[in-house]
Design an enzyme around this catalytic site. Sequence first.
Site, PDB file in Angstrom:
ATOM      1  N   GLU A  59      -6.638  -2.426  -8.067  1.00 37.67           N
ATOM      2  CA  GLU A  59      -5.634  -2.617  -9.120  1.00 37.67           C
ATOM      3  C   GLU A  59      -5.799  -3.958  -9.829  1.00 37.67           C
ATOM      4  O   GLU A  59      -5.644  -4.069 -11.046  1.00 37.67           O
ATOM      5  CB  GLU A  59      -4.225  -2.488  -8.543  1.00 37.67           C
ATOM      6  CG  GLU A  59      -3.797  -1.050  -8.296  1.00 37.67           C
ATOM      7  CD  GLU A  59      -4.476  -0.423  -7.088  1.00 37.67           C
ATOM      8  OE1 GLU A  59      -4.992  -1.179  -6.233  1.00 37.67           O
ATOM      9  OE2 GLU A  59      -4.484   0.817  -6.988  1.00 37.67           O
ATOM     10  N   HIS A 128       7.024   4.847  -3.476  1.00 36.92           N
ATOM     11  CA  HIS A 128       6.655   5.619  -4.669  1.00 36.92           C
ATOM     12  C   HIS A 128       7.878   6.022  -5.483  1.00 36.92           C
ATOM     13  O   HIS A 128       7.889   7.079  -6.114  1.00 36.92           O
ATOM     14  CB  HIS A 128       5.872   6.877  -4.278  1.00 36.92           C
ATOM     15  CG  HIS A 128       4.533   6.599  -3.670  1.00 36.92           C
ATOM     16  ND1 HIS A 128       4.387   6.168  -2.373  1.00 36.92           N
ATOM     17  CD2 HIS A 128       3.279   6.662  -4.178  1.00 36.92           C
ATOM     18  CE1 HIS A 128       3.096   6.005  -2.106  1.00 36.92           C
ATOM     19  NE2 HIS A 128       2.405   6.288  -3.189  1.00 36.92           N
TER      20      HIS A 128
END
Lengths: 325, 334
Positions: A59, A128
């Site tokens: 990322e 999430h």
Amino acid sequence: MRRMSFGQATVDATRFAMREDDRVVVLGEDISWGGNFGQFRGLVDEFGHDRVIDMPISEAIIMAVGVGAAVTGLRPVASMSFVEFTLGAMDEIVNQAAKFRYMFGGQVSVPLVLRASDGVLRSSAGQHSSSLEGLFTHLPGLKVVAPSNPADAKGLLRAAIADDDPVVYLENKRITAKRGPVPVGDHVVPLGSAAVRRRGTDLTIVTYSVMALHAEKACSELTGMGIEAELIDLRSLVPLDLDTVLSSVARTGRVVVAHEAWEFGGFGAELVAAITVEVFDRLRAAPVRVGAAQAPIPFSPPLEGAVVPGADEIVAAAREVMGLI
Amino acid sequence: MSLTETMSPGLALSIHRTMVRIRVFESRVEQLFKAGELPGFVHTYIGQEAIAAGVCSALNRDDYITSTHRGHGHAIAKGMELGPIMAELYGKETGACRGRGGSMHVADFSVGMLGANGIVAGGLGIAAGAALSARYRGTRQVAVGFFGDGGINKGTFHEALNFAATHRLGVVFVCENNQYAQFTSRLRTTAVEDLSVRASAYGIPGVTVDGNDPSATYHEALEAVARAREGGGPTLLNMETYRFGGHYVGDAEVYRESAEVEARRWADPIVRWERTLTDEGLMKDGPREAVWAEAAEEVSAAVRFAETSPYPEGGTALEDVFTGATAVPATGRA
Ligand SMILES: Cc1ncc(C[n+]2csc(CCOP(=O)(O)OP(=O)(O)O)c2C)c(N)n1
Ligand SMILES: [Mg+2]
């Protein structure tokens, strides 16, 4: 107008941008396969792997490559998938993307869009399900948008890609598949323009993203109770269209601020502070906030429901500012 | 093999001049900082000059570099003028970044210097992004990412190498192994003795280089840059050197004996290079002294420029947070 999903509308916007300007490239994990929510589906077929770039699960490097490409002539759109994954790139977002222009004395712009999916969807649990806009709105140098419907999804993404500064584009998971009418041709919604979804005189509800849909439902219920709420969908958090908010609250004198993110220390606190400071003497009741309770988002459905707010909480908050409870 | 078989006399002298300009600049910065003239803190490049000078001599003006907290040498070697760098260190409006960045954020995009960076190894992914952009635009520009032996343990080092290697991007990763990260010897933090072996995990060439020999730094960089430009992908260069000064000016250096520093003096890259140039008949005493005198004059002029320049106006503090528009995040506030 054509009916399509929020996700398809973003594909549409990206396709427009990529056709118009060959400096626009998209990069992210699994992106040539359409991304986790199909928001990039089909782009590789038209634009190829040079412009639809599959990234490793790195990322930090997705963001860093975005910054490096942006300051050397490209206009990257970086997909970070779930918003929690931006945390592995926070250094690049906070210390590089947001600060480059200022720190280097205005020598460069960083035309970079960071797309991330946030919010609660069907027991995705702690890592999430978050809504982290408050992290981004806190930072000078970042713009932040959070559309609530397919038409705005298209228009705001067009504006974000055309913008010369880093824009965090937040797409709530629960509405990515939701369908709605979208202008067929080019469609741009300028950053920093709120939409008044519903006119009303009794109170103002200020919200954005998925909560704007919950608020529509809440407004119908309130009508049934004889309460007419004005509903403002901010769409863009930075820059923020405070004008529209203030003029509404100055008329209604009552305000509910609602988001799915945690209430404590959230963006709603900034809104309430701004409203209170600017139109204090027009308020007829203390503002009320609606947001998630201060716990990580739990897995088990009844617990998730207990932490995450929806239409019911907005109705309750509206009744509270109306002095009915 | 004599030096002139591998390097033109002009280039050998130009590298010398760059090293001397960096040395004199950094020595003056040290004095100025100790005298309280400079805000913030400064990390000097003294002892590592052969790396910036050699590597940047292998680059074109429009090639890119990303730099570190110890970035003045890179900025000078990539072609920035001394005046704007010095003014930036003073926090003046005429600084390279209008006083917004300071020592750790010196940049000049017009010469491909994409910024000193206060985040260790923060420049490596940005260099990869610049190389990706160059490939996409079809320009054949190369990007060099400078970093240190401390930075080699950051995840971003590994992520950047993997990404650049996978796409065979035109990046050269230059590790300046000056043996210390702040106060800690690399021997205490890093399992491998030869840092260049890290390249093998990414399937790219890794070379250990005498970082105090400009001929070595230049030639290894030249080869890596050529490979990068031809689409052959990235290289990891581990340039062995030594930091003569503290981590920052004012560092008490309790973590090493002064004898250790003194024992390294023989390897001073400028002393060594001057000896080589003299032995090769490329430099005589007079011209050598002239290079130092000119550098001293140039640095003095930079200091005068910085000192006589105005500070930024407080009212401009919110400029350039965003492009064009004002920094205020909301419209409509009274
Ligand atoms: C991400 C990050 N962690 C820690 C620091 C604090 N810090 C500044 S310089 C430095 C040491 C870096 O060592 P090295 O990479 O070898 O570079 P050198 O100082 O030797 O040039 C550290 C730990 C930082 N600036 N950034
Ligand atoms: Mg070091």
